[in-house]
Design a protein around this motif. Structure first.
Motif, PDB file in Angstrom:
ATOM      1  N   GLY A 251       0.823  -1.221   0.000  1.00  0.00           N
ATOM      2  CA  GLY A 251       0.000   0.000   0.000  1.00  0.00           C
ATOM      3  C   GLY A 251       0.852   1.264   0.000  1.00  0.00           C
ATOM      4  N   SER A 252       0.137   2.409   0.020  1.00  0.00           N
ATOM      5  CA  SER A 252       0.845   3.688  -0.007  1.00  0.00           C
ATOM      6  C   SER A 252       0.859   4.307   1.388  1.00  0.00           C
ATOM      7  CB  SER A 252       0.150   4.645  -0.971  1.00  0.00           C
ATOM      8  OG  SER A 252       0.684   5.938  -0.775  1.00  0.00           O
ATOM      9  N   TRP A 253       2.050   4.702   1.842  1.00  0.00           N
ATOM     10  CA  TRP A 253       2.185   5.324   3.170  1.00  0.00           C
ATOM     11  C   TRP A 253       2.515   6.814   3.054  1.00  0.00           C
ATOM     12  CZ3 TRP A 253       2.169   3.185   8.315  1.00  0.00           C
ATOM     13  CH2 TRP A 253       1.741   1.851   8.362  1.00  0.00           C
ATOM     14  N   THR A 254       2.561   7.352   1.826  1.00  0.00           N
ATOM     15  CA  THR A 254       2.795   8.794   1.661  1.00  0.00           C
ATOM     16  C   THR A 254       1.683   9.545   2.381  1.00  0.00           C
ATOM     17  OG1 THR A 254       3.828   8.431  -0.482  1.00  0.00           O
ATOM     18  CG2 THR A 254       3.007  10.664  -0.049  1.00  0.00           C
ATOM     19  N   ASN A 277       6.127  14.916  -2.030  1.00  0.00           N
ATOM     20  CA  ASN A 277       5.350  13.964  -2.840  1.00  0.00           C
ATOM     21  C   ASN A 277       5.887  12.534  -2.779  1.00  0.00           C
ATOM     22  OD1 ASN A 277       3.538  16.024  -3.716  1.00  0.00           O
ATOM     23  ND2 ASN A 277       5.221  16.769  -4.988  1.00  0.00           N
ATOM     24  N   VAL A 278       6.808  12.304  -1.844  1.00  0.00           N
ATOM     25  CA  VAL A 278       7.234  10.940  -1.524  1.00  0.00           C
ATOM     26  C   VAL A 278       6.880  10.689  -0.061  1.00  0.00           C
ATOM     27  CG1 VAL A 278       9.173   9.328  -1.343  1.00  0.00           C
ATOM     28  CG2 VAL A 278       9.111  11.012  -3.202  1.00  0.00           C
ATOM     29  N   VAL A 279       7.385  11.571   0.805  1.00  0.00           N
ATOM     30  CA  VAL A 279       7.096  11.458   2.244  1.00  0.00           C
ATOM     31  C   VAL A 279       5.756  12.149   2.548  1.00  0.00           C
ATOM     32  CG1 VAL A 279       7.931  11.998   4.567  1.00  0.00           C
ATOM     33  CG2 VAL A 279       9.569  11.427   2.758  1.00  0.00           C
ATOM     34  N   ILE A 280       5.660  13.416   2.143  1.00  0.00           N
ATOM     35  CA  ILE A 280       4.431  14.206   2.359  1.00  0.00           C
ATOM     36  C   ILE A 280       4.077  14.882   1.039  1.00  0.00           C
ATOM     37  CG2 ILE A 280       3.342  16.061   3.693  1.00  0.00           C
ATOM     38  CD1 ILE A 280       5.391  15.663   5.888  1.00  0.00           C
TER      39      ILE A 280
END
Ligand code: CP
Length: 313
Positions: A251-254, A277-280
């Motif tokens: 899944g995506s955790w961004t 746009n990777v972390v936040i």
């Protein structure tokens, strides 16, 4: 306070937070550091830690010397009894003792290599300076902790909280590089010393050192953790169990707008630098909810409060 190497060096956290907030309010220069010198050694890059600590020292009247120790200094040997017939030109015994002749406080940044857990946890660099320096030593982020960042984070939550006991979620987020556990370790430690409802969310394989997280609830369900959150601290870290690796994540955790909407209109924190746009996602970082700039600004007052305590000794 004799040194500031781990959060255990703080005897009364609430008092120190209030001192830092008072320094922020006053925002004036002081004389306590006049004639004293802070020496800062960086074995790794920095923007905030370097400049905020330098500013803090100058606000206290100190002189500051900064060295990019990885590039400009002699390669240091940290092992006692080493036969120094290879690339290491100077032993920490002499380096720390000599620096103590020039400086009244020594501050050091040295990241982990993330290859050998036992070696990183031995904290050879910061502990070497502590052992052989005759002046106080400050941790500017070591292999396993970033206590100046954690103090800043606690100060920021303290000044922004709207309820007596806010819900604070530390959530893992993706990153292209394997990063240390230093920031989340220290954040988890300081939250356990604070009056907050604290939860950690991370994917399977990314649980932090259980000796640090102790009884903090850890969930692998990010969205569940985010419900009713007043503060969300977003951070990547590499695996502690598969040490320094980045196991595949489902899944995506961004952290994006959809995740923000699950929270109680949470304030979003990150220690910076952050990979947009990777972390936040941009939409969160550029929103009213993001407090990352205020948080970074508070680095000065956290450092000022700590340096002042060390100068008072
Ligand atoms: N948060 C933090 O320590 O930033 P720098 O790495 O830029 O010092």
């Amino acid at each position: 306070m004799d040194n500031y190497i781990t959060l255990a060096d703080i005897d009364n956290l609430q008092e120190l937070i209030e001192e830092a907030l008072q320094l922020k309010k006053e925002n004036t220069a002081a004389e306590i550091g006049k004639g004293k010198t802070l020496g800062m050694l960086f074995f790794n890059p920095s923007l905030r830690t370097r400049l905020s600590t330098e500013k803090a020292a100058k606000l206290l009247g100190m002189e500051v010397m900064v060295m990019n120790a990885d590039k400009d200094g002699w390669a240091l040997e940290f092992e006692d009894g080493a036969v120094m017939d290879s690339t290491k030109a100077e032993h920490i015994k002499e380096a720390a003792a000599v620096l103590s002749e020039y400086c009244d406080i020594i501050a050091v940044r040295a990241f982990p290599e993330l290859k050998d857990k036992e070696k990183d946890e031995a904290e050879l660099v910061i502990r070497g300076f502590k052992k052989y320096a005759s002046v106080p030593v400050v941790n500017l982020e070591s292999a396993t902790g970033h206590p100046l960042q954690a103090l800043t984070d606690a100060i920021t939550i303290s000044e922004l909280k709207k309820t007596k006991k806010p819900k604070v979620v530390l959530t893992w987020a993706p990153h292209p590089k394997a990063l240390p556990q230093s920031v989340p370790n220290s954040f988890a430690e300081i939250m356990q010393k604070s009056d907050v409802d604290f939860v950690i969310a991370n994917p399977e394989g990314y649980d932090l050192n259980p000796e640090i997280t102790q009884n903090v609830p850890v969930t692998h369900n990010q969205e569940e953790a985010l419900k009713n959150a007043d503060f969300v601290y977003v951070k990547n870290w590499s695996s502690y169990t598969a040490y320094g690796q980045q196991p595949k994540v489902k899944g995506s955790w961004t952290f994006n707008e959809h995740k923000l909407k699950i929270t109680n209109n949470a304030k979003v924190m990150h220690c910076l630098p952050v990979r947009r746009n990777v972390v936040i996602a941009d939409e969160v970082l550029d929103s009213y909810n993001s407090v990352v700039i205020q948080q970074a600004g508070n680095r000065t007052f956290a450092a000022q409060a700590v340096l002042r305590r060390l100068l008072e000794e």
